[in-house]
Design an enzyme around this catalytic site. Structure first.
Site, PDB file in Angstrom:
ATOM      1  N   ASP A  70      10.602   2.569  -5.184  1.00  0.00           N
ATOM      2  CA  ASP A  70       9.794   2.081  -4.078  1.00  0.00           C
ATOM      3  C   ASP A  70       9.995   3.068  -2.924  1.00  0.00           C
ATOM      4  O   ASP A  70      11.013   3.023  -2.251  1.00  0.00           O
ATOM      5  CB  ASP A  70      10.241   0.677  -3.673  1.00  0.00           C
ATOM      6  N   GLU A 104       5.852   4.050   5.441  1.00  0.00           N
ATOM      7  CA  GLU A 104       5.511   2.723   4.910  1.00  0.00           C
ATOM      8  C   GLU A 104       6.672   1.754   5.027  1.00  0.00           C
ATOM      9  O   GLU A 104       6.494   0.573   5.365  1.00  0.00           O
ATOM     10  CB  GLU A 104       5.061   2.845   3.448  1.00  0.00           C
ATOM     11  N   GLU A 105       7.886   2.231   4.774  1.00  0.00           N
ATOM     12  CA  GLU A 105       9.049   1.339   4.763  1.00  0.00           C
ATOM     13  C   GLU A 105       9.422   0.803   6.141  1.00  0.00           C
ATOM     14  O   GLU A 105      10.116  -0.207   6.248  1.00  0.00           O
ATOM     15  CB  GLU A 105      10.264   2.048   4.155  1.00  0.00           C
ATOM     16  N   ASP A 125       1.827   0.367  -4.275  1.00  0.00           N
ATOM     17  CA  ASP A 125       3.212   0.186  -3.869  1.00  0.00           C
ATOM     18  C   ASP A 125       3.985  -0.306  -5.085  1.00  0.00           C
ATOM     19  O   ASP A 125       3.582  -0.063  -6.216  1.00  0.00           O
ATOM     20  CB  ASP A 125       3.274  -0.805  -2.699  1.00  0.00           C
ATOM     21  N   HIS A 205      15.940  -3.052  -2.615  1.00  0.00           N
ATOM     22  CA  HIS A 205      15.910  -1.626  -2.440  1.00  0.00           C
ATOM     23  C   HIS A 205      17.232  -1.003  -2.880  1.00  0.00           C
ATOM     24  O   HIS A 205      17.850  -0.260  -2.129  1.00  0.00           O
ATOM     25  CB  HIS A 205      15.674  -1.263  -0.977  1.00  0.00           C
TER      26      HIS A 205
END
Length: 229
Positions: A70, A104-105, A125, A205
């Site tokens: 991710d 994005e994160e 994603d 994550h």
């Protein structure tokens, strides 16, 4: 490495009671430094980016294990999409942009720089795996709703239809603790139909896991979707 402030169970009797938060954790430098000034002299300062070895492994059974799946895995899928379009000499019936963001994160990746003639945005994603969700690492996930609310009904319905027509292994799920670049674009004021798909990724994550089948199903869904009218 990123460690607890007192990371050894042989030294810390309360190890299991520690909270994994910023006050209880630290970055351990593999340098001979004991003071702030010695650390600054190494060129290390507040605000520096810290990167970890991704430890990427692809098993014989097709599982992809690595940090940062991710969202680097979806970047690879988008590059594969571009290669397929070129190699197959596809004449698409509508204009398609591939837009790869960096932030994005942290929530503002697609807040700007989108093409002015865009009418849809599909965020590629990661698909969530775990809990009561239907998706596995071998599937492509189609997200119907996340923490910002539901995705566009027409786009989501078309993605599901494409997945069915291609005979793909897919799941439709709701992600209550999730936000995407498509969400960021709408929050910035873009008037776009939006959707969200991605290969199933387990253990976000952390040291994450996906599968080549999930990658394949995602790429095939994208190919089917962009070739339609």
């Amino acid at each position: 490495t990123l460690q607890m402030n007192s990371p050894s169970v042989h030294v810390n009797g309360d190890y299991s009671k520690q909270s994994r938060n910023f006050n209880e954790m630290e970055i351990v430098l593999d340098e001979n430094t004991k003071t702030k000034d010695e650390t600054l002299a190494l060129g290390i300062s507040v605000g520096d980016f810290v990167c970890f070895d991704p430890r990427t492994v692809i098993t014989k059974s097709g599982y992809i294990k690595s940090r940062f799946l991710d969202d680097k895995l979806s970047v690879a899928i988008l590059l594969g999409l571009a290669k397929n379009i070129k190699d197959m000499k596809l004449a698409l019936k509508r204009k398609v942009y591939i837009f790869i963001t960096v932030y994005e994160e942290v929530g503002h990746g697609a807040s700007g720089a989108l093409p002015p003639d865009a009418v849809e945005i599909i965020s590629v994603d990661m698909g969530c795996v775990g809990g009561s969700l239907s998706c596995t690492e071998r599937m492509v996930s189609i997200c119907a709703k996340d923490s910002r609310g539901p995705y566009d009904y027409t786009v989501t319905s078309n993605l599901i239809r494409c997945a069915k027509e291609e005979g793909l292994d897919y799941a439709v799920d709701i992600y209550p603790y999730y936000g995407s670049d498509a969400d960021a674009a709408l929050s910035a004021g873009y008037d776009l139909r939006h959707g969200l798909i991605g290969p199933g990724v387990y253990a976000s994550h952390g040291y994450e896991r996906s599968h080549v089948d999930g990658v394949s199903n995602t790429l095939k869904l994208l190919m089917k979707y962009i070739k339609q009218n």
